[in-house]
Design an enzyme around this catalytic site. Structure first.
Site, PDB file in Angstrom:
ATOM      1  N   CYS A 136      -7.032   1.591   4.998  1.00 47.44           N
ATOM      2  CA  CYS A 136      -7.275   1.974   3.604  1.00 47.44           C
ATOM      3  C   CYS A 136      -7.536   0.743   2.746  1.00 47.44           C
ATOM      4  O   CYS A 136      -6.603   0.015   2.394  1.00 47.44           O
ATOM      5  CB  CYS A 136      -6.073   2.750   3.070  1.00 47.44           C
ATOM      6  SG  CYS A 136      -6.229   3.147   1.327  1.00 47.44           S
ATOM      7  N   CYS A 139      -5.960   0.891  -0.783  1.00 46.74           N
ATOM      8  CA  CYS A 139      -4.504   0.647  -0.808  1.00 46.74           C
ATOM      9  C   CYS A 139      -4.176  -0.833  -0.597  1.00 46.74           C
ATOM     10  O   CYS A 139      -3.255  -1.358  -1.208  1.00 46.74           O
ATOM     11  CB  CYS A 139      -3.786   1.421   0.296  1.00 46.74           C
ATOM     12  SG  CYS A 139      -4.373   3.080   0.577  1.00 46.74           S
ATOM     13  N   ASP A 140      -4.902  -1.503   0.295  1.00 46.07           N
ATOM     14  CA  ASP A 140      -4.437  -2.801   0.780  1.00 46.07           C
ATOM     15  C   ASP A 140      -5.330  -3.998   0.453  1.00 46.07           C
ATOM     16  O   ASP A 140      -4.968  -5.136   0.773  1.00 46.07           O
ATOM     17  CB  ASP A 140      -4.252  -2.730   2.311  1.00 46.07           C
ATOM     18  CG  ASP A 140      -3.169  -1.732   2.689  1.00 46.07           C
ATOM     19  OD1 ASP A 140      -2.235  -1.569   1.886  1.00 46.07           O
ATOM     20  OD2 ASP A 140      -3.256  -1.123   3.758  1.00 46.07           O
TER      21      ASP A 140
END
Ligand code: NAP
Length: 312
Positions: A136, A139-140
């Site tokens: 992701c 997200c990261d």
């Protein structure tokens, strides 16, 4: 005994929310059951450019689009519950879904459980998930500000997410198992113009490793068989590996209850009927040729209208 809904929609991604909206507008009693956050895969998508009606040159984020879908389904009367369904009983007139928190009953079920990221399949992957390995970018990505990042895959997701990662990482390299991308030509054109994006063709990742945090991997050239060890820059001490090599359907709880193909996708007819009367499938979980937000939403709408017609 709990209420018997006209229809329960399982999953609150674009397919499930569209089904909830259409069912609600048709005055059916409808319950949407979702175990996590709304949106499914698009809740981790940075930019959606191709959902019809969006403002050109102002791509919207997945969470923003999904928030409006959630609101709309709610406005038209779709009830909501947050629960993880563990067991289903789909034969008979009344279908029963058993969750961690309760039991839910309905005359019809729309399965809109979507799909999740396929693991890269290399050695060390599970150990380094969240310590350098990710599925992701939204997200990261910020953990890799000014670091090097590798993206595995050659489809739309890999190339789009790699471009997104160039906003954070110093250098992004796409590792693809062939010498040609699968991604749409329009996406490829943008990618080839991006100076921070590099390509490693005919290559697969064999192993990832490090001392607690990902700092090396071995890659293999599938044409020559040559194996190369890639190590993090000494000053960095780590790098990121993002996998975008397709998806696996979230259909496990329906195994044995609904017909599915060898990969777990659920076949339907054009009206979203599965092989079980009163059970429909919509969105990425079903067998289809184009998995997009627009096709998921369309599936959900069709399934809900079919439920309404079957009850008229
Ligand atoms: P995809 O289109 O199935 O592409 C998967 C990629 O991963 C392919 O390039 C494939 O290589 C590679 N791959 C598969 N298994 C592999 C393995 N074991 N090891 C290494 N590489 C492997 O998946 P996706 O990119 O996630 O897209 C899924 C669907 O969503 C598609 O229909 C796509 O069009 C859609 N999507 C659309 C957009 C958009 O329109 N903006 C954005 C994202 C996704 P090969 O090419 O060699 O098979």
């Amino acid at each position: 005994m709990s209420k018997i809904y006209d229809v329960i929609v399982l999953g609150a991604g674009p397919a499930g929310l569209a089904a909830g909206l259409y069912a609600g507008r048709s005055r059916l009693s409808v319950l949407i059951v979702e175990k996590g956050q709304d949106g499914g895969q698009i809740s981790i998508t940075d930019e959606i450019e191709n959902y019809p009606g969006q403002v050109v040159d102002q791509p919207e984020s997945g969470p923003s689009l999904i928030a409006r879908m959630t609101e709309q389904a709610k406005k038209f009367g779709a009830e909501r519950v947050s629960d993880t369904i563990k067991e289903v009983s789909l034969e008979g007139e009344v279908k029963v879904l058993k969750g961690e928190k309760g039991e839910y009953q309905a005359k019809n079920i729309i399965i809109a459980t979507g799909a999740h990221a396929r693991p890269i399949g290399c050695k060390g992957e599970a150990e380094f998930l969240g310590r350098g390995v990710s599925y992701c970018a939204t997200c990261d990505a910020n953990f890799f500000e000014d670091f090097e990042v590798y993206v595995v895959g050659g489809g739309d997701s890999a190339v789009e997410e790699a471009m997104y990662l160039t906003k954070f990482a110093r250098k992004v390299t796409i590792i693809h198992r062939r010498d040609e991308l699968r991604a749409a030509k329009s996406i490829q054109e943008k990618a080839f113009k991006n100076d921070k994006l590099h390509f490693m063709w005919d290559t697969v990742v064999e192993e990832v490793g490090g001392d607690g945090i990902l700092s090396w991997m071995t890659v293999k050239n599938v044409k020559t068989g040559e194996v190369t060890k890639i190590e993090a820059d000494e000053d960095d001490g780590m790098f990121g590996v993002f996998g975008f090599i397709g998806t696996i359907p979230n259909s496990d709880i329906f195994k044995g209850s609904v017909e599915m193909d060898e990969r777990g996708y659920i076949p339907t007819d054009a009206d979203m009927h599965t092989n079980i009367p009163g059970v429909y499938a919509a969105g990425d979980v079903r067998v289809k040729s184009l998995r997009q937000v627009v096709t998921a939403a369309a599936d959900g709408a069709i399934a809900a209208v079919q439920v309404e017609r079957s009850m008229a």
